[in-house]
Design a protein around this motif. Structure first.
Motif, mmCIF file in Angstrom:
data_model
loop_
_atom_site.group_PDB
_atom_site.id
_atom_site.type_symbol
_atom_site.label_atom_id
_atom_site.label_comp_id
_atom_site.label_asym_id
_atom_site.label_seq_id
_atom_site.Cartn_x
_atom_site.Cartn_y
_atom_site.Cartn_z
ATOM 1 N N THR A 1 41.148 5.650 73.201
ATOM 2 C CA THR A 1 41.830 4.635 73.987
ATOM 3 C C THR A 1 43.125 4.214 73.291
ATOM 4 O OG1 THR A 1 40.651 2.829 72.891
ATOM 5 C CG2 THR A 1 39.667 3.716 74.916
ATOM 6 N N ALA B 1 44.478 -9.063 80.465
ATOM 7 C CA ALA B 1 45.153 -8.003 79.717
ATOM 8 C C ALA B 1 46.651 -8.166 79.928
ATOM 9 C CB ALA B 1 44.698 -6.629 80.189
ATOM 10 N N GLU C 1 42.133 1.294 81.388
ATOM 11 C CA GLU C 1 41.095 1.125 80.357
ATOM 12 C C GLU C 1 40.337 -0.185 80.540
ATOM 13 O OE1 GLU C 1 42.715 1.583 76.446
ATOM 14 O OE2 GLU C 1 43.533 3.582 76.851
ATOM 15 N N MET C 2 41.042 -1.241 80.886
ATOM 16 C CA MET C 2 40.383 -2.542 80.987
ATOM 17 C C MET C 2 39.541 -2.681 82.241
ATOM 18 S SD MET C 2 40.923 -4.014 78.171
ATOM 19 C CE MET C 2 40.567 -5.762 78.400
ATOM 20 N N HIS D 1 36.337 0.189 81.010
ATOM 21 C CA HIS D 1 35.476 0.132 79.827
ATOM 22 C C HIS D 1 34.727 -1.184 79.658
ATOM 23 C CE1 HIS D 1 37.035 3.981 79.003
ATOM 24 N NE2 HIS D 1 38.220 3.579 78.576
ATOM 25 N N VAL D 2 35.291 -2.271 80.139
ATOM 26 C CA VAL D 2 34.566 -3.546 80.012
ATOM 27 C C VAL D 2 33.238 -3.498 80.775
ATOM 28 C CG1 VAL D 2 34.631 -6.028 80.439
ATOM 29 C CG2 VAL D 2 36.666 -4.868 79.548
ATOM 30 N N HIS E 1 36.855 -6.204 73.561
ATOM 31 C CA HIS E 1 35.891 -6.365 74.643
ATOM 32 C C HIS E 1 35.492 -7.836 74.806
ATOM 33 C CE1 HIS E 1 32.425 -5.114 77.210
ATOM 34 N NE2 HIS E 1 31.942 -6.255 76.754
ATOM 35 N N TYR F 1 44.399 0.851 74.298
ATOM 36 C CA TYR F 1 44.405 -0.611 74.427
ATOM 37 C C TYR F 1 43.020 -1.201 74.145
ATOM 38 C CZ TYR F 1 45.642 -5.230 76.337
ATOM 39 O OH TYR F 1 45.890 -6.573 76.488
ATOM 40 N N TYR F 2 42.025 -0.707 74.826
ATOM 41 C CA TYR F 2 40.670 -1.253 74.700
ATOM 42 C C TYR F 2 40.051 -0.915 73.343
ATOM 43 C CZ TYR F 2 35.678 -1.899 75.493
ATOM 44 O OH TYR F 2 34.358 -2.285 75.378
ATOM 45 N N THR F 3 39.402 -1.921 72.740
ATOM 46 C CA THR F 3 38.577 -1.732 71.544
ATOM 47 C C THR F 3 37.319 -2.562 71.702
ATOM 48 O OG1 THR F 3 39.493 -3.632 70.327
ATOM 49 C CG2 THR F 3 40.643 -1.497 70.096
ATOM 50 N N CYS G 1 38.941 -10.506 75.021
ATOM 51 C CA CYS G 1 39.708 -10.629 76.263
ATOM 52 C C CYS G 1 39.167 -11.727 77.175
ATOM 53 C CB CYS G 1 39.753 -9.296 77.011
ATOM 54 S SG CYS G 1 38.172 -8.719 77.655
#
Length: 275
Positions: A252, A218, A63-64, A67-68, A260, A254-256, A263
């Motif tokens: 997801t 992360a 996810e990291m 999505h970032v 974003h 982990y990612y929100t 992190c």
């Protein structure tokens, strides 16, 4: 009798996991591949003695990575993943409706084969019609690509074996040429406890090529130290200046959208590495 797998993360430190069974072990053309089932983390992919992914904590990394940069870019349509034969990053990429094509270039076809067999929740999206899977050298693929991709993600192993050249400045220069004028690139850049010098070197090299370069982190339990870094670089779009309207709902773990930006808030000893 108990069977345990230990990854020696340094000469003097490692992590260990109790094993239920070994599904497969093979010396491929590029690396030693083991697929093992653990009591704590489920099925685990190990390459050259290093944990690549597990069923339990894989979502954090994938996810990291995805999505970032994809939320930072206003309209990502054509995305490239170098490495990542387990398919987890591809799965996350396809959650973005703007993406029309996702290309995966993995040098070791055996990683793809056995991920599909033993890690179906991670690799299942590799059969999606938007995905172009190529068993090829990612370094050479980048060298032949010009002004082609909106986002490039380098999902490599640590800098050993076939992945060494994916941490060289020339590779990052090739990525810049392969990206469009507003393109974004992200790569995993290891951990600050055991490989601080690598983070500093990569950040310096990338910063000399891209006008916007940032580091984010992360928590990934099965990776060395648990604290993992990613280096993101952009020709135009700053990941810290993404407007709220650009975020859309995703499934997801982990990612929100709050994470974003959070992190990028680094512990001082980490931020000191890239000053």
């Amino acid at each position: 009798m108990e069977l345990w797998y230990t990854e020696k993360q340094t000469e003097h430190f490692g992590i260990t996991a109790k094993i239920k069974q070994t599904h497969h072990t093979e010396q491929t053309d590029f690396q030693k591949l083991d697929m093992i089932e653990t009591e704590e983390f489920g099925n685990m992919l190990v390459l050259d003695g290093m944990v690549m992914t597990t069923e339990k904590d894989e979502f954090v990394y994938h996810e990291m990575v995805a999505h970032v940069p994809l939320f930072t870019h206003p309209n990502p349509k054509n995305v490239l993943v170098v490495g990542g034969g387990d398919g987890g990053v591809i799965r996350e990429i396809l959650k973005h409706p703007s993406v029309e094509k996702a290309t995966l270039v993995e040098i070791d076809g055996k990683v793809i084969e056995y991920s599909k067999k033993y890690l179906p929740t991670i690799a299942g999206a590799l059969n999606d019609p938007r995905v172009d899977v190529q068993v090829d050298d990612g370094f050479m693929h980048i060298a032949k690509s010009v002004n082609e991709y909106d986002v490039i993600m380098v999902d490599s192993t640590e800098p050993v074996g076939p992945a060494v050249k994916l941490f060289e400045k020339g590779f990052y220069e090739g990525i810049s040429k392969a990206l469009k004028d507003d393109g974004i690139f992200v790569a995993q850049t290891d951990n600050p406890w055991f490989h601080s010098e690598l983070i500093t070197k990569v950040f310096k090299d990338v910063q000399e090529i891209f006008p916007i370069t940032r580091l984010y982190t992360a928590n990934i339990p099965t990776y060395p130290s648990g604290l993992w870094t990613f280096t993101i670089a952009s020709k135009k779009h700053d990941p810290l200046e993404v407007e709220d309207s650009r975020f859309h709902d995703l499934e997801t773990k982990y990612y929100t959208k709050e994470l974003h930006k959070a992190c990028f808030a680094l512990p001082k000893f980490v931020s000191d590495l890239v000053k």
